[in-house]
Design a protein around this motif. Structure first.
Motif, mmCIF file in Angstrom:
data_model
loop_
_atom_site.group_PDB
_atom_site.id
_atom_site.type_symbol
_atom_site.label_atom_id
_atom_site.label_comp_id
_atom_site.label_asym_id
_atom_site.label_seq_id
_atom_site.Cartn_x
_atom_site.Cartn_y
_atom_site.Cartn_z
ATOM 1 N N VAL A 99 0.859 -1.192 0.000
ATOM 2 C CA VAL A 99 0.000 0.000 0.000
ATOM 3 C C VAL A 99 0.891 1.237 0.000
ATOM 4 N N MET A 100 0.548 2.207 -0.819
ATOM 5 C CA MET A 100 1.289 3.461 -0.869
ATOM 6 C C MET A 100 0.794 4.390 0.236
ATOM 7 N N SER A 101 1.689 5.170 0.784
ATOM 8 C CA SER A 101 1.286 6.170 1.762
ATOM 9 C C SER A 101 0.623 7.336 1.040
ATOM 10 N N GLN A 102 -0.050 8.179 1.794
ATOM 11 C CA GLN A 102 -0.676 9.352 1.191
ATOM 12 C C GLN A 102 0.374 10.281 0.583
ATOM 13 N N ILE A 105 1.338 8.816 -2.785
ATOM 14 C CA ILE A 105 0.282 9.058 -3.776
ATOM 15 C C ILE A 105 0.366 10.492 -4.284
ATOM 16 N N TYR A 125 -6.962 6.794 -8.072
ATOM 17 C CA TYR A 125 -6.874 6.874 -6.617
ATOM 18 C C TYR A 125 -8.169 7.369 -5.975
ATOM 19 N N TYR A 218 5.062 -1.779 -6.380
ATOM 20 C CA TYR A 218 3.855 -1.007 -6.623
ATOM 21 C C TYR A 218 3.409 -1.199 -8.070
ATOM 22 N N THR A 222 -2.029 -1.285 -6.942
ATOM 23 C CA THR A 222 -1.634 -0.767 -5.636
ATOM 24 C C THR A 222 -2.389 0.512 -5.319
ATOM 25 N N SER A 226 -4.538 1.289 -2.042
ATOM 26 C CA SER A 226 -4.260 2.482 -1.239
ATOM 27 C C SER A 226 -5.535 3.277 -0.989
ATOM 28 N N THR A 229 -7.489 1.358 1.693
ATOM 29 C CA THR A 229 -6.830 1.429 2.998
ATOM 30 C C THR A 229 -6.967 2.815 3.612
ATOM 31 N N HIS A 230 -6.808 3.836 2.799
ATOM 32 C CA HIS A 230 -6.924 5.207 3.312
ATOM 33 C C HIS A 230 -8.362 5.531 3.716
#
Length: 287
Positions: A99-102, A105, A125, A218, A222, A226, A229-230
């Protein structure tokens, strides 16, 4: 092959599934070129899967796909029951996707200078749509009044609605003034055709490489992980996330609880609330 294709079409299988099933069947038929079709039995299938696995060294996914294709052919075309031992395909190990962080992104979007490509990633996204769903998205699917996007015939041939960001809507309007798309929101190289899946994958891959993130495994998918998850980290309930993603089962959606760092950090360690246990001043009771 033709009969298999017809049955799958009647069963509303996707074009990708039909193409994959027929490809695997073709390999199977070539392997047993001298065997009449009506003489096929379960032992032929087991020996073929052993050949794929042991001789060719094919992956579990490849072998499983071949088994599914051949099984469909046996049941529906040959009208023969085919029961493979369950030990051939044990339960697949559960692996949590990256998962990418904010921040990642945001950096990914900011690094893309091309308006069209940036808009594609912003939609990926902000909506959580799948790669194919973004490719097939049409102008008429955007509902700016209700601030939602209709996903027409997504995975499993299901329609659903997902979110439309106010900021992304502004970007979409700017994109429209520049590119003037006709039917599909993102046109491909050929007139009247949507932007290809490979083109979208490539533009994301280039942007990730520019940020030095290609080593983190990624991908386009992904970005969807993300998004989900966010949402969970921001307090969205799992049922809503399930509907936005188009999942059939809440169990599939629940894995995003495991991916959420904020969710884990909000859990109180049971040891810290045992009777008589006092926390040192300044310590945290959450683990």
């Amino acid at each position: 092959m033709e009969r298999t294709s017809q049955y799958m079409f009647l069963g509303h299988y996707s074009q990708d599934s039909i193409r994959n099933y027929l490809r695997e069947l073709r390999y199977f038929f070539v392997h047993y070129g001298d065997v009449p079709v009506q003489q096929f039995c379960a032992d032929h299938v087991v020996q073929y899967l052993l050949y794929l696995n042991k001789t060719l060294g094919c992956s579990r996914t490849k072998c499983h796909g071949a088994a599914q294709s051949i099984s469909f052919f046996f049941r529906n075309v040959l009208q023969k029951p085919l029961v493979l031992p369950t030990l051939i395909y044990p339960r697949k190990a559960t692996k949590l996707p990256p998962v990418m962080s904010q921040q990642e992104i945001k950096a990914l979007i900011d690094t893309i200078q091309n308006v069209k490509h940036r808009t594609v990633v912003m939609l990926l996204y902000s909506t959580g749509m799948r790669l194919r769903e973004i490719s097939k998205l049409k102008i008429t699917d955007i509902d700016s009044k209700a601030m939602q996007i209709k996903v027409v015939q997504g995975k499993g041939s299901k329609d659903r609605f997902t979110l439309l960001s106010q900021q992304v809507l502004l970007e979409l309007r700017a994109y429209y003034l520049i590119y003037r798309p006709q039917e599909y929101l993102f046109n491909g190289a050929q007139k009247g055709r949507p932007l290809s899946l490979r083109s979208i994958q490539h533009l994301v891959k280039i942007a990730l490489a520019r940020l030095g993130l290609q080593s983190k495994r990624y991908s386009v998918h992904t970005i969807r992980h993300s998004f989900a998850t966010h949402l969970v980290e921001n307090g969205t309930d799992l049922h809503t996330v399930k509907e936005l993603l188009g999942h059939s089962s809440l169990q599939t959606t629940s894995r995003y609880l495991h991916l959420s760092a904020k969710h884990r950090q909000s859990v109180v360690n049971p040891y810290d609330v045992l009777p008589g246990e006092e926390q040192p001043s300044g310590s945290k009771t959450k683990h």
